[in-house]
Design a protein around this motif. Structure first.
Motif, mmCIF file in Angstrom:
data_model
loop_
_atom_site.group_PDB
_atom_site.id
_atom_site.type_symbol
_atom_site.label_atom_id
_atom_site.label_comp_id
_atom_site.label_asym_id
_atom_site.label_seq_id
_atom_site.Cartn_x
_atom_site.Cartn_y
_atom_site.Cartn_z
ATOM 1 N N VAL A 1 0.845 -1.195 0.000
ATOM 2 C CA VAL A 1 0.000 0.000 0.000
ATOM 3 C C VAL A 1 0.881 1.245 0.000
ATOM 4 O O VAL A 1 0.633 2.189 -0.754
ATOM 5 N N ASP A 2 1.935 1.253 0.820
ATOM 6 C CA ASP A 2 2.858 2.391 0.865
ATOM 7 C C ASP A 2 3.498 2.628 -0.496
ATOM 8 O O ASP A 2 3.566 3.763 -0.970
ATOM 9 N N ARG A 3 3.987 1.538 -1.142
ATOM 10 C CA ARG A 3 4.631 1.676 -2.464
ATOM 11 C C ARG A 3 3.666 2.219 -3.497
ATOM 12 O O ARG A 3 4.026 3.077 -4.297
ATOM 13 N N LEU A 4 2.437 1.706 -3.506
ATOM 14 C CA LEU A 4 1.447 2.194 -4.467
ATOM 15 C C LEU A 4 1.172 3.676 -4.243
ATOM 16 O O LEU A 4 1.141 4.464 -5.191
ATOM 17 N N GLU A 5 0.977 4.059 -3.002
ATOM 18 C CA GLU A 5 0.636 5.440 -2.680
ATOM 19 C C GLU A 5 1.761 6.403 -3.046
ATOM 20 O O GLU A 5 1.511 7.550 -3.400
ATOM 21 N N GLU A 6 3.002 5.927 -2.988
ATOM 22 C CA GLU A 6 4.158 6.772 -3.300
ATOM 23 C C GLU A 6 4.528 6.744 -4.774
ATOM 24 O O GLU A 6 5.475 7.399 -5.189
ATOM 25 N N SER A 7 3.777 6.015 -5.590
ATOM 26 C CA SER A 7 4.084 5.863 -7.005
ATOM 27 C C SER A 7 3.983 7.191 -7.748
ATOM 28 O O SER A 7 3.177 8.062 -7.418
ATOM 29 N N ASP A 8 4.805 7.335 -8.795
ATOM 30 C CA ASP A 8 4.733 8.503 -9.669
ATOM 31 C C ASP A 8 3.554 8.402 -10.628
ATOM 32 O O ASP A 8 3.152 9.395 -11.220
ATOM 33 N N ASP A 9 3.017 7.202 -10.792
ATOM 34 C CA ASP A 9 1.849 6.982 -11.643
ATOM 35 C C ASP A 9 0.606 7.376 -10.845
ATOM 36 O O ASP A 9 0.311 6.784 -9.800
ATOM 37 N N ALA A 10 -0.144 8.375 -11.312
ATOM 38 C CA ALA A 10 -1.304 8.893 -10.578
ATOM 39 C C ALA A 10 -2.332 7.805 -10.299
ATOM 40 O O ALA A 10 -2.941 7.779 -9.226
ATOM 41 N N ARG A 11 -2.522 6.867 -11.237
ATOM 42 C CA ARG A 11 -3.501 5.800 -11.022
ATOM 43 C C ARG A 11 -3.071 4.888 -9.884
ATOM 44 O O ARG A 11 -3.883 4.473 -9.058
ATOM 45 N N MET A 12 -1.795 4.558 -9.828
ATOM 46 C CA MET A 12 -1.286 3.695 -8.756
ATOM 47 C C MET A 12 -1.379 4.406 -7.407
ATOM 48 O O MET A 12 -1.720 3.798 -6.393
ATOM 49 N N ALA A 13 -1.075 5.702 -7.391
ATOM 50 C CA ALA A 13 -1.152 6.469 -6.143
ATOM 51 C C ALA A 13 -2.598 6.527 -5.640
ATOM 52 O O ALA A 13 -2.848 6.365 -4.446
ATOM 53 N N ARG A 14 -3.569 6.718 -6.547
ATOM 54 C CA ARG A 14 -4.984 6.728 -6.151
ATOM 55 C C ARG A 14 -5.397 5.365 -5.623
ATOM 56 O O ARG A 14 -6.144 5.263 -4.646
ATOM 57 N N LEU A 15 -4.912 4.297 -6.261
ATOM 58 C CA LEU A 15 -5.213 2.946 -5.793
ATOM 59 C C LEU A 15 -4.670 2.744 -4.377
ATOM 60 O O LEU A 15 -5.350 2.207 -3.507
ATOM 61 N N GLY A 16 -3.444 3.190 -4.124
ATOM 62 C CA GLY A 16 -2.852 3.080 -2.793
ATOM 63 C C GLY A 16 -3.665 3.832 -1.753
ATOM 64 O O GLY A 16 -3.910 3.326 -0.656
ATOM 65 N N ARG A 17 -4.117 5.055 -2.091
ATOM 66 C CA ARG A 17 -4.936 5.832 -1.145
ATOM 67 C C ARG A 17 -6.271 5.135 -0.888
ATOM 68 O O ARG A 17 -6.756 5.090 0.239
ATOM 69 N N ALA A 18 -6.869 4.587 -1.947
ATOM 70 C CA ALA A 18 -8.145 3.883 -1.783
ATOM 71 C C ALA A 18 -7.964 2.646 -0.900
ATOM 72 O O ALA A 18 -8.792 2.373 -0.027
ATOM 73 N N MET A 19 -6.871 1.887 -1.125
ATOM 74 C CA MET A 19 -6.618 0.700 -0.313
ATOM 75 C C MET A 19 -6.423 1.092 1.153
ATOM 76 O O MET A 19 -6.943 0.443 2.053
ATOM 77 N N ARG A 20 -5.687 2.163 1.388
ATOM 78 C CA ARG A 20 -5.449 2.607 2.759
ATOM 79 C C ARG A 20 -6.780 2.996 3.413
ATOM 80 O O ARG A 20 -7.037 2.700 4.569
ATOM 81 N N SER A 21 -7.661 3.637 2.654
ATOM 82 C CA SER A 21 -8.958 4.033 3.183
ATOM 83 C C SER A 21 -9.800 2.812 3.554
ATOM 84 O O SER A 21 -10.404 2.769 4.624
ATOM 85 N N VAL A 22 -9.821 1.800 2.685
ATOM 86 C CA VAL A 22 -10.573 0.572 2.967
ATOM 87 C C VAL A 22 -10.024 -0.105 4.215
ATOM 88 O O VAL A 22 -10.770 -0.630 5.034
ATOM 89 N N ARG A 23 -8.727 -0.064 4.372
ATOM 90 C CA ARG A 23 -8.083 -0.703 5.526
ATOM 91 C C ARG A 23 -8.214 0.131 6.791
ATOM 92 O O ARG A 23 -7.860 -0.314 7.874
ATOM 93 N N GLY A 24 -8.695 1.399 6.667
ATOM 94 C CA GLY A 24 -8.853 2.266 7.829
ATOM 95 C C GLY A 24 -7.529 2.725 8.395
ATOM 96 O O GLY A 24 -7.392 2.923 9.592
#
Length: 177
Positions: free
Chosen positions: A123-146
């Motif tokens: 989740v951390d790696r996705l959120e820190e990605s330079d690819d905007a789609r991957m970063a949004r996915l990481g933020r969404a995953m973090r939100s689902v996980r609370g």
């Protein structure tokens, strides 16, 4: 070396399908699958990198979501979860494969289960990605996980989340909103 399950793949499925545990699992003698204990010999193990092992076996009888733990004597791994999905039944009584995206709750349950079981590092790696789609996915995953994002100094702020998901600013994604 301590036992650690890094991934369960798939994290949901049906009876008699194959499932693979990946991680530092060398020395595993038993797998606790819900309330059932799988013995050595019920899975096929393979070393694919120094310290990393895959254990592949067929999904045993069960239902709902079960906890999965690797055991070697007194040592226990971390817990991952597996969710059973019951294939729909045709009029003739035969089971059919579950549709991929038909809106059935089981598809969404599977997705949420996989997100909750994903390693925090992913989740951390996705959120820190330079690819905007991957970063949004990481933020969404973090939100689902609370989970809160790491602090500015990289510190873990998960103890601040309480029992449920964190409310964040919808524009800036500031968890202190």
């Amino acid at each position: 070396m301590s036992l650690r399950i890094k991934r369960i793949d798939p994290c949901s499925g049906s009876l008699h399908q194959y499932v693979t545990l990946t991680g530092t699992l060398l020395g595993t003698r038993h797998i606790l699958w819900g309330d059932r204990v799988l013995e050595e010999g019920e899975w096929k193990g393979e070393v694919f990198a120094p310290g990393d092992v895959t254990l592949t076996f067929t999904i045993p009888q069960g239902s709902g979501t079960v906890s999965v733990v690797a055991i070697d004597g007194e040592e226990r791994s971390n817990t991952v979860h597996f969710t059973y999905i019951r294939p729909p039944v045709q009029p003739d009584g035969a089971e059919t494969p579950a549709p991929l995206l038909d809106g059935e709750p089981s598809v969404f349950d599977e997705l949420v289960s996989c997100v909750r079981g994903a390693p925090r590092e992913l989740v951390d790696r996705l959120e820190e990605s330079d690819d905007a789609r991957m970063a949004r996915l990481g933020r969404a995953m973090r939100s689902v996980r609370g989970q809160l994002p790491p602090g500015p100094d990289g510190s873990d702020r998960s103890s601040l989340t309480g029992d449920g998901p964190t409310v964040i600013d919808p524009v800036t994604h500031d968890p202190a909103w």
